[in-house]
Design an enzyme around this catalytic site. Structure first.
Site, PDB file in Angstrom:
ATOM      1  N   ASN A  11      25.819  42.806  30.112  1.00 45.50           N
ATOM      2  CA  ASN A  11      27.283  42.821  30.245  1.00 45.50           C
ATOM      3  C   ASN A  11      27.614  43.156  31.693  1.00 45.50           C
ATOM      4  OD1 ASN A  11      30.014  43.179  30.165  1.00 45.50           O
ATOM      5  ND2 ASN A  11      29.983  44.978  28.817  1.00 45.50           N
ATOM      6  N   TRP A  12      27.986  42.126  32.436  1.00 45.24           N
ATOM      7  CA  TRP A  12      28.272  42.335  33.866  1.00 45.24           C
ATOM      8  C   TRP A  12      29.590  43.061  34.098  1.00 45.24           C
ATOM      9  CZ3 TRP A  12      26.918  37.007  36.575  1.00 45.24           C
ATOM     10  CH2 TRP A  12      25.531  36.917  36.703  1.00 45.24           C
ATOM     11  N   LYS A  13      30.436  43.140  33.089  1.00 47.37           N
ATOM     12  CA  LYS A  13      31.778  43.722  33.255  1.00 47.37           C
ATOM     13  C   LYS A  13      32.487  42.977  34.404  1.00 47.37           C
ATOM     14  CE  LYS A  13      30.000  47.876  31.160  1.00 47.37           C
ATOM     15  NZ  LYS A  13      30.045  49.301  30.962  1.00 47.37           N
ATOM     16  N   HIS A  95      34.758  45.958  23.158  1.00 48.31           N
ATOM     17  CA  HIS A  95      34.043  46.890  24.038  1.00 48.31           C
ATOM     18  C   HIS A  95      34.892  48.156  24.199  1.00 48.31           C
ATOM     19  CE1 HIS A  95      32.153  48.679  27.517  1.00 48.31           C
ATOM     20  NE2 HIS A  95      31.085  47.969  27.203  1.00 48.31           N
ATOM     21  N   GLU A  97      35.641  49.807  26.688  1.00 49.90           N
ATOM     22  CA  GLU A  97      36.582  49.749  27.823  1.00 49.90           C
ATOM     23  C   GLU A  97      37.840  48.984  27.443  1.00 49.90           C
ATOM     24  OE1 GLU A  97      33.625  48.273  30.557  1.00 49.90           O
ATOM     25  OE2 GLU A  97      32.618  50.204  30.439  1.00 49.90           O
ATOM     26  N   GLU A 163      27.490  51.435  20.906  1.00 51.30           N
ATOM     27  CA  GLU A 163      27.555  51.944  22.272  1.00 51.30           C
ATOM     28  C   GLU A 163      28.326  53.265  22.267  1.00 51.30           C
ATOM     29  OE1 GLU A 163      27.008  48.598  25.320  1.00 51.30           O
ATOM     30  OE2 GLU A 163      29.136  48.708  24.896  1.00 51.30           O
ATOM     31  N   GLY A 169      27.530  54.182  31.297  1.00 47.99           N
ATOM     32  CA  GLY A 169      27.696  54.354  32.736  1.00 47.99           C
ATOM     33  C   GLY A 169      27.538  55.793  33.191  1.00 47.99           C
ATOM     34  N   SER A 208      23.557  53.220  29.225  1.00 49.26           N
ATOM     35  CA  SER A 208      22.550  53.662  30.198  1.00 49.26           C
ATOM     36  C   SER A 208      21.139  53.169  29.871  1.00 49.26           C
ATOM     37  CB  SER A 208      22.591  55.190  30.357  1.00 49.26           C
ATOM     38  OG  SER A 208      23.868  55.587  30.847  1.00 49.26           O
ATOM     39  N   GLY A 229      24.833  47.381  30.817  1.00 48.40           N
ATOM     40  CA  GLY A 229      25.844  47.252  31.850  1.00 48.40           C
ATOM     41  C   GLY A 229      25.234  47.362  33.237  1.00 48.40           C
ATOM     42  N   GLY A 230      25.211  48.571  33.781  1.00 47.87           N
ATOM     43  CA  GLY A 230      24.786  48.805  35.164  1.00 47.87           C
ATOM     44  C   GLY A 230      23.469  48.133  35.537  1.00 47.87           C
TER      45      GLY A 230
HETATM   46  P1  13P Z   1      25.797  50.952  31.086  1.00 45.88           P
HETATM   47  O1  13P Z   1      24.501  50.227  30.765  1.00 45.88           O
HETATM   48  O2  13P Z   1      26.220  50.799  32.497  1.00 45.88           O
HETATM   49  O3  13P Z   1      25.781  52.348  30.582  1.00 45.88           O
HETATM   50  O4  13P Z   1      26.934  50.172  30.234  1.00 45.88           O
HETATM   51  C1  13P Z   1      26.742  49.963  28.893  1.00 45.88           C
HETATM   52  C2  13P Z   1      27.787  49.018  28.425  1.00 45.88           C
HETATM   53  O5  13P Z   1      28.967  49.340  28.403  1.00 45.88           O
HETATM   54  C3  13P Z   1      27.355  47.667  28.024  1.00 45.88           C
HETATM   55  O6  13P Z   1      28.375  46.987  27.372  1.00 45.88           O
END
Ligand code: 13P
Length: 246
Positions: A11-13, A95, A97, A163, A169, A208, A229-230
């Site tokens: 997930n590149w966000k 998600h 967010e 999640e 993050g 993470s 994500g990251g």
């Molecule tokens: P991180 O891997 O950066 O913690 O993000 C997880 C995430 O929100 C994937 O959708």
């Protein structure tokens, strides 16, 4: 129970322009060898055509959100058919967010997931508790209530991503046991909804995840992959995670 194929979903966000996305895909094509996991990149919608053209064959792409409507006067929205047309297989819905910054409710998430399915996409439905809920030890009932609401009227072609918000993050990862605890509870709930098919559905963990913890998390009997994500932004980390799953 035979485990479904592991899904490494990135997930590149809100990261990477179309040019950066293509460069990333070219770099991946130069250093990636297919492992046992399926790889899918959830990118900003505008990146998808270039990615699809540049990624190595067999790597899937998906969106990060869609409209709950099929088409029409919804300025700024992107439909399931639009994502499908540029080669998307998946779309992330609900998600944390989006739930937090855009006020998305379980009912809206379910409407998006239904729309994804009618447009030929597999929704990746995200659920998970915040820190306050975890500290009260109420993560299982909280997450299951969210899951049931987010799957209202949704068919069985679905992936669920657990999640926990406190692990996103933050560098604070749930332990493999925490991930499995919720994956078991989620699978039981999926069995209530869909019957035995639930054994073949994928339940992912996100929060993470990185090359050095992905293998132990995905080795849990009910965890079938990760939503990352990251660590999805750098090709070296993605190759590392893919290799760790081999
Ligand atoms: P991180 O891997 O950066 O913690 O993000 C997880 C995430 O929100 C994937 O959708």
């Amino acid at each position: 129970m035979t485990k479904p194929r592991t899904l490494l979903a990135l997930n590149w966000k809100m990261n990477k322009t179309p040019t950066e996305a293509k460069n990333w895909a070219r770099e991946l094509a130069g250093s990636f060898t297919r492992g046992t996991a399926e790889l899918a990149v959830m990118a900003p919608a505008i990146d998808l055509p270039g990615l699809k053209e540049t990624l190595p064959g067999g790597v899937d792409v998906g969106g990060q959100d869609i409209s709950p409507h099929e088409s029409g006067a919804y300025t700024g929205e992107i439909s399931a058919a639009m994502l499908r047309d540029v080669g998307a297989t998946y779309v992330v819905v609900g998600h944390s967010e989006r739930r937090e910054y855009h006020g998305e409710t379980d009912a809206l998430v379910a409407a998006k997931a239904r729309q994804a399915q009618s447009g030929g996409l597999t929704p990746i439905v995200c659920v998970g508790e915040g820190l306050d809920v975890r500290e009260r030890g109420e993560q299982v009932p909280y997450t299951l209530a969210q899951l049931r609401g987010s799957l209202e009227g949704v068919g069985e072609n679905v992936v669920v991503a657990y999640e926990p918000v406190w692990a996103i993050g933050t560098g604070r990862t749930a332990t493999a046991d925490d991930a499995e605890e919720l994956a078991v509870a989620i699978r039981d709930a999926l069995r209530e909804l869909y019957g035995d098919v639930a054994d073949g559905l994928r339940v992912l963990y996100g929060g993470s995840v990185k090359p050095d913890n992905i293998a132990s998390i995905c080795a849990q009997p009910n965890v079938n992959g990760a939503l990352v994500g990251g660590a999805s932004l750098k090709v070296a980390d993605v190759v590392g995670m893919n290799d760790a799953l081999k």
